[in-house]
Design a protein around this motif. Structure first.
Motif, PDB file in Angstrom:
ATOM      1  N   GLU A   8      83.553 -87.311  23.884  1.00 15.16           N
ATOM      2  CA  GLU A   8      83.336 -87.551  25.366  1.00 15.16           C
ATOM      3  C   GLU A   8      83.986 -86.217  26.073  1.00 15.16           C
ATOM      4  O   GLU A   8      84.505 -85.251  25.383  1.00 15.16           O
ATOM      5  CB  GLU A   8      84.405 -88.613  25.629  1.00 15.16           C
ATOM      6  CG  GLU A   8      83.952 -89.901  25.253  1.00 15.16           C
ATOM      7  CD  GLU A   8      84.712 -91.039  25.819  1.00 15.16           C
ATOM      8  OE1 GLU A   8      85.540 -90.663  26.703  1.00 15.16           O
ATOM      9  OE2 GLU A   8      84.692 -92.247  25.330  1.00 15.16           O
ATOM     10  N   GLN A  12      85.757 -86.700  31.512  1.00 14.89           N
ATOM     11  CA  GLN A  12      85.390 -88.297  31.604  1.00 14.89           C
ATOM     12  C   GLN A  12      86.450 -89.180  30.951  1.00 14.89           C
ATOM     13  O   GLN A  12      86.772 -90.075  31.319  1.00 14.89           O
ATOM     14  CB  GLN A  12      84.022 -88.371  30.549  1.00 14.89           C
ATOM     15  CG  GLN A  12      83.551 -90.173  30.621  1.00 14.89           C
ATOM     16  CD  GLN A  12      82.460 -90.031  29.862  1.00 14.89           C
ATOM     17  OE1 GLN A  12      82.016 -89.180  29.306  1.00 14.89           O
ATOM     18  NE2 GLN A  12      82.089 -91.340  29.499  1.00 14.89           N
ATOM     19  N   HIS A  16      88.643 -92.040  32.800  1.00 13.90           N
ATOM     20  CA  HIS A  16      88.745 -93.197  31.835  1.00 13.90           C
ATOM     21  C   HIS A  16      90.437 -93.613  31.980  1.00 13.90           C
ATOM     22  O   HIS A  16      90.650 -94.708  32.337  1.00 13.90           O
ATOM     23  CB  HIS A  16      88.274 -93.228  30.806  1.00 13.90           C
ATOM     24  CG  HIS A  16      88.383 -94.610  30.159  1.00 13.90           C
ATOM     25  ND1 HIS A  16      87.644 -95.656  30.327  1.00 13.90           N
ATOM     26  CD2 HIS A  16      88.973 -94.937  28.944  1.00 13.90           C
ATOM     27  CE1 HIS A  16      88.165 -96.608  29.608  1.00 13.90           C
ATOM     28  NE2 HIS A  16      88.778 -96.165  29.021  1.00 13.90           N
TER      29      HIS A  16
END
Length: 58
Positions: A8, A12, A16
């Protein structure tokens, strides 16, 4: 949408971690603060009708 094992983006992952779940639930009872509308004034209850009558009428 699940994690398929892809690497990822670091941004991001940070998003999250920060926004990935909802905040803890706050009970309605904890959202209310009860305070008297007017501060207590001890002089307000100090009125004595008999004292007024004696000072004014005698």
């Amino acid at each position: 949408m699940g994690h398929e094992g892809k690497a990822e983006d670091p941004a991001q992952e940070i998003r999250h971690l920060r926004f990935g779940r909802l905040p803890e639930r706050i009970r309605p009872e904890d959202m209310i603060e009860e305070r008297p509308a007017v501060a207590h004034d001890p002089a307000r209850e100090a009125y004595n009708a008999d004292e007024w009558l004696v000072r004014v009428c005698l």
